[in-house]
Design a protein around this motif. Structure first.
Motif, PDB file in Angstrom:
ATOM      1  N   THR A 150       0.891  -1.194  -0.017  1.00 60.61           N
ATOM      2  CA  THR A 150      -0.025   0.012   0.014  1.00 60.61           C
ATOM      3  C   THR A 150       0.950   1.099  -0.015  1.00 60.61           C
ATOM      4  OG1 THR A 150      -1.619  -1.162   1.137  1.00 60.61           O
ATOM      5  CG2 THR A 150      -1.780   1.095   1.364  1.00 60.61           C
ATOM      6  N   ILE A 151       1.838   1.366   0.823  1.00 67.22           N
ATOM      7  CA  ILE A 151       2.670   2.377   0.907  1.00 67.22           C
ATOM      8  C   ILE A 151       4.366   2.061   0.474  1.00 67.22           C
ATOM      9  CG2 ILE A 151       3.792   3.986   2.518  1.00 67.22           C
ATOM     10  CD1 ILE A 151       1.302   4.030   4.102  1.00 67.22           C
ATOM     11  N   ALA A 152       4.758   2.820  -0.121  1.00 69.51           N
ATOM     12  CA  ALA A 152       6.110   2.579  -0.518  1.00 69.51           C
ATOM     13  C   ALA A 152       7.020   3.456  -0.001  1.00 69.51           C
ATOM     14  CB  ALA A 152       6.408   2.501  -2.004  1.00 69.51           C
ATOM     15  N   LEU A 153       8.090   3.178   0.839  1.00 72.45           N
ATOM     16  CA  LEU A 153       9.232   4.240   1.288  1.00 72.45           C
ATOM     17  C   LEU A 153      10.011   4.470   0.220  1.00 72.45           C
ATOM     18  CD1 LEU A 153       9.571   3.100   5.251  1.00 72.45           C
ATOM     19  CD2 LEU A 153       8.080   5.171   4.035  1.00 72.45           C
ATOM     20  N   ALA A 154      10.326   5.608   0.007  1.00 71.47           N
ATOM     21  CA  ALA A 154      11.262   5.932  -1.555  1.00 71.47           C
ATOM     22  C   ALA A 154      12.256   7.035  -1.118  1.00 71.47           C
ATOM     23  CB  ALA A 154      10.401   6.220  -2.604  1.00 71.47           C
ATOM     24  N   SER A 155      12.989   7.266  -2.016  1.00 70.43           N
ATOM     25  CA  SER A 155      14.101   8.494  -1.776  1.00 70.43           C
ATOM     26  C   SER A 155      14.011   9.233  -3.128  1.00 70.43           C
ATOM     27  CB  SER A 155      15.395   8.023  -1.347  1.00 70.43           C
ATOM     28  OG  SER A 155      16.025   7.160  -2.007  1.00 70.43           O
ATOM     29  N   ASP A 156      14.628  10.459  -2.827  1.00 66.36           N
ATOM     30  CA  ASP A 156      14.885  11.648  -3.971  1.00 66.36           C
ATOM     31  C   ASP A 156      15.920  12.417  -3.878  1.00 66.36           C
ATOM     32  OD1 ASP A 156      14.237  13.607  -5.892  1.00 66.36           O
ATOM     33  OD2 ASP A 156      12.166  13.062  -5.993  1.00 66.36           O
ATOM     34  N   ALA A 157      16.908  12.242  -4.852  1.00 64.99           N
ATOM     35  CA  ALA A 157      18.012  13.234  -4.870  1.00 64.99           C
ATOM     36  C   ALA A 157      18.106  13.859  -5.943  1.00 64.99           C
ATOM     37  CB  ALA A 157      19.429  12.245  -4.529  1.00 64.99           C
ATOM     38  N   ALA A 158      17.253  13.620  -7.132  1.00 69.06           N
ATOM     39  CA  ALA A 158      17.292  14.191  -8.407  1.00 69.06           C
ATOM     40  C   ALA A 158      16.199  14.074  -9.070  1.00 69.06           C
ATOM     41  CB  ALA A 158      18.506  13.986  -9.194  1.00 69.06           C
ATOM     42  N   GLY A 159      14.948  13.767  -8.375  1.00 67.55           N
ATOM     43  CA  GLY A 159      13.781  13.455  -9.004  1.00 67.55           C
ATOM     44  C   GLY A 159      13.227  11.865  -8.964  1.00 67.55           C
ATOM     45  N   SER A 160      14.042  11.266  -8.162  1.00 66.36           N
ATOM     46  CA  SER A 160      13.735   9.712  -8.101  1.00 66.36           C
ATOM     47  C   SER A 160      12.690   9.412  -7.277  1.00 66.36           C
ATOM     48  CB  SER A 160      15.137   9.178  -7.227  1.00 66.36           C
ATOM     49  OG  SER A 160      16.151   9.114  -8.058  1.00 66.36           O
ATOM     50  N   ILE A 161      11.630  10.023  -6.607  1.00 65.07           N
ATOM     51  CA  ILE A 161      10.484   9.846  -6.294  1.00 65.07           C
ATOM     52  C   ILE A 161       9.482  10.257  -7.313  1.00 65.07           C
ATOM     53  CG2 ILE A 161       8.463  10.578  -4.671  1.00 65.07           C
ATOM     54  CD1 ILE A 161      10.811  10.242  -2.481  1.00 65.07           C
ATOM     55  N   ARG A 162       9.675  11.463  -7.966  1.00 67.23           N
ATOM     56  CA  ARG A 162       8.583  12.362  -8.565  1.00 67.23           C
ATOM     57  C   ARG A 162       8.670  11.572 -10.149  1.00 67.23           C
ATOM     58  NH1 ARG A 162      11.504  17.403  -7.888  1.00 67.23           N
ATOM     59  NH2 ARG A 162      13.078  16.106  -7.096  1.00 67.23           N
ATOM     60  N   ALA A 163       9.719  11.194 -10.662  1.00 67.08           N
ATOM     61  CA  ALA A 163       9.855  10.623 -11.976  1.00 67.08           C
ATOM     62  C   ALA A 163       9.185   9.514 -12.067  1.00 67.08           C
ATOM     63  CB  ALA A 163      11.112  10.464 -12.565  1.00 67.08           C
ATOM     64  N   PRO A 164       9.478   8.442 -11.080  1.00 61.27           N
ATOM     65  CA  PRO A 164       8.493   6.965 -11.126  1.00 61.27           C
ATOM     66  C   PRO A 164       7.213   7.372 -10.794  1.00 61.27           C
ATOM     67  CG  PRO A 164      10.792   6.874  -9.875  1.00 61.27           C
ATOM     68  CD  PRO A 164      10.346   8.220 -10.137  1.00 61.27           C
ATOM     69  N   ALA A 165       6.849   8.147 -10.104  1.00 60.38           N
ATOM     70  CA  ALA A 165       5.423   8.294  -9.771  1.00 60.38           C
ATOM     71  C   ALA A 165       4.871   8.734 -10.914  1.00 60.38           C
ATOM     72  CB  ALA A 165       5.292   9.290  -8.571  1.00 60.38           C
ATOM     73  N   SER A 166       5.397   9.670 -11.761  1.00 61.72           N
ATOM     74  CA  SER A 166       4.691  10.222 -12.855  1.00 61.72           C
ATOM     75  C   SER A 166       4.666   9.072 -13.858  1.00 61.72           C
ATOM     76  CB  SER A 166       5.625  11.426 -13.512  1.00 61.72           C
ATOM     77  OG  SER A 166       5.138  11.862 -14.607  1.00 61.72           O
ATOM     78  N   MET A 167       5.819   8.330 -14.321  1.00 61.86           N
ATOM     79  CA  MET A 167       5.840   7.122 -15.041  1.00 61.86           C
ATOM     80  C   MET A 167       4.849   6.088 -14.866  1.00 61.86           C
ATOM     81  SD  MET A 167       9.794   7.051 -16.284  1.00 61.86           S
ATOM     82  CE  MET A 167      10.709   8.390 -16.791  1.00 61.86           C
ATOM     83  N   SER A 168       4.492   6.001 -13.445  1.00 63.28           N
ATOM     84  CA  SER A 168       3.743   4.723 -13.151  1.00 63.28           C
ATOM     85  C   SER A 168       2.253   5.160 -12.620  1.00 63.28           C
ATOM     86  CB  SER A 168       4.476   4.204 -11.850  1.00 63.28           C
ATOM     87  OG  SER A 168       5.550   3.618 -12.355  1.00 63.28           O
ATOM     88  N   GLY A 169       1.798   6.434 -12.764  1.00 60.64           N
ATOM     89  CA  GLY A 169       0.620   6.525 -12.542  1.00 60.64           C
ATOM     90  C   GLY A 169       0.323   6.870 -10.964  1.00 60.64           C
ATOM     91  N   VAL A 170       1.110   7.013 -10.029  1.00 54.08           N
ATOM     92  CA  VAL A 170       0.947   7.076  -8.660  1.00 54.08           C
ATOM     93  C   VAL A 170       1.297   8.375  -8.351  1.00 54.08           C
ATOM     94  CG1 VAL A 170       0.839   4.522  -8.373  1.00 54.08           C
ATOM     95  CG2 VAL A 170       3.187   5.926  -8.208  1.00 54.08           C
TER      96      VAL A 170
END
Length: 493
Positions: free
Chosen positions: A171-191
């Protein structure tokens, strides 16, 4: 109801637990069934611990029966990106240079807070080696794929995080972002994914990339991120940069909408080239904000391209990772040559060049503070193109041959330390989701969530066709990532 329990948002799951109409064990079994069916295609996991997850789910079930849940996330499943240390589980960063054996003795702060809250941790999600790519594939763990189209990547570096969330494999994915690494996958995966204000979520060990990197959640809905933020933004003494805990819930005021907010809409930030179909979907998102009462103003130029500045900080950061881990020549020979070359280049950056880049970063941060004296929020695309192939380092589509950077919008706000999120706003004609970036001033994570919830409600997204994935030609009997870890840990497959 089995699949429904895998796909229900956290708040609805907890309401069912409270009413006695479902249990954490039933939810976990539904999620594990999703993983068994879909992970052979998506390869989103590099480690699973079903036995530990079942123990935690049973303990949560007992707390709910006793009327004493640990938190509003008690019994909700969660995954951990394979860059965050986790007690008892390998954290190999998708690198053959890091042995699986451990010992793995502690949890990073966000993992510890989720464990304390009663969340059911099920496994580690895939990354590119050391998180250093926007396509999630590695020699260790193989290729991770997008639930919307398995020929495409779920993004990087939190690709496994985004794919697992989109497919109901947690349900919840703990992730990390140093140069877009949360936002880019979220955009590409529709979440939905939130890059938090630097320091808002404690982290330990400190990122080898320094103050560029943050921890944040990826989920299917905005409210779930707010619930998660209430948990993971609590203090941890191991992080000397951590901010004081917030004085109210991230759910407070989340329904207040965007009426009266001054929002800057920048189609290119002033330097990026954007695919016309992506640009049209982001423009429609800006129109939706305006229709909800926001005062939206087009701002063509927000900043110059910060790419050169970022490179002078990121490459030394990777060199720092090599220092931290003390990689020998033999270990470096096991790594992706491009990483070794980048680390060597980073180690050779002169100190004065590095300090000049840091000074430029500070000036960019000050510029954005002044910008937000006029605007409450900034919205932009997340990516310049809708997606990338899963198995290559550059898009094969000839339309994108002239796009120097497929993801030019994210890293700027790691440099400025601001909160920024990707919220889905539509799907292209070819069936790929597109996210809009919503950027807030420093510390305004709650305002970003509030605006994103309004967008989510105004522009509801379809779901990927998960049933079709079960018949995908990309399926493998045993996903390579899990197999490689089992072999390394000498656990029977």
């Amino acid at each position: 109801m089995t699949q429904d329990l895998a796909l229900l948002p956290a708040g609805e799951l907890v309401a069912l637990y409270r009413a006695g109409r479902a249990s954490p064990v039933e939810h976990l079994r539904a999620v594990l069934a999703q993983i068994a069916a879909l992970n052979p295609v998506l390869n989103a996991f590099c480690w699973l611990d079903e036995e530990s997850a079942l123990r935690d789910a049973r303990a949560s079930e007992a707390r709910w029966k006793a009327g004493a849940p640990a938190s509003a996330l008690d019994g909700v499943t969660a995954t951990v990106k394979d860059l965050s240390v986790t007690r008892g589980w390998p954290t190999r960063r998708a690198s053959r240079a890091i042995p699986a054996e451990g010992p793995w003795l502690e949890d990073s702060p966000s993992v510890a807070r989720m464990r304390e809250a009663g969340a059911v941790l099920i496994g580690k999600t895939t990354v590119p080696e050391f998180g250093a790519a926007y396509v999630t594939k590695s020699e260790l763990c193989g290729i991770s794929r997008n639930p919307w189209n398995p020929a495409m990547t779920p993004g990087g570096s939190s690709g496994g995080s985004a794919a697992s969330a989109a497919a109901g494999m947690g349900t919840i994915a703990l992730a990390s972002d140093a140069a877009g690494s949360i936002r880019a996958p979220a955009s590409m995966s529709g979440v939905f994914g939130l890059k938090t204000t630097f320091g808002r979520v404690a982290d330990y060990p400190s990122s080898y990339l320094g103050t560029l990197a943050v921890i944040g959640p990826i989920t299917r809905t905005v409210r779930e991120v707010a619930l998660c933020m209430d948990v993971i933004s609590q203090p941890d003494a191991r992080d000397s940069y951590a901010l004081p805990p917030p004085d109210r819930s991230f759910l407070d005021g989340i329904e207040d909408g965007v009426k009266g907010l001054r929002i800057a809409y920048s189609p290119t930030l002033g330097f990026a080239k954007v695919d016309p179909e992506v640009a049209a979907l982001i423009a429609a998102g800006a129109k939706a904000l305006e229709a909800m009462g926001a005062i939206v103003e087009i701002v063509d130029h927000v900043m110059d391209d910060p790419g050169a500045m970022l490179g002078k900080l990121m490459a030394p950061g990777l060199a720092n990772a090599f220092r931290v881990f003390g990689f020998t020549e033999a270990q470096q020979a096991l790594m992706l040559p491009r990483l070794v070359e980048t680390a060597a280049r980073g180690a050779a950056v002169p100190m004065m060049t590095y300090l000049a880049a840091r000074e430029a970063r500070e000036k960019l941060g000050a510029r954005m503070r002044a910008f937000h004296e006029r605007y409450h929020l900034l919205v932009t695309p997340v990516g310049a193109i809708p997606g990338c192939d899963a198995d290559t380092d550059a898009p094969r589509d000839r339309r994108y041959a002239g796009y120097a950077n497929p993801l030019p919008f994210g890293a700027a706000f790691n440099l400025t330390k601001q909160p920024a999120a990707s919220v889905p706003v539509g799907v292209t004609a070819s069936g790929l989701p597109v996210g809009m970036q919503v950027v807030g001033p420093l510390y305004a994570d709650a305002l970003v969530l509030r605006a994103c919830l309004a967008i989510e409600q105004a522009l509801p997204m379809p779901a990927p066709d998960l049933a079709a994935l079960r018949h995908s030609p990309f399926a493998e009997a045993i996903p390579r990532g899990l197999l490689s870890q089992r072999e390394a840990m000498a656990v029977p497959a």
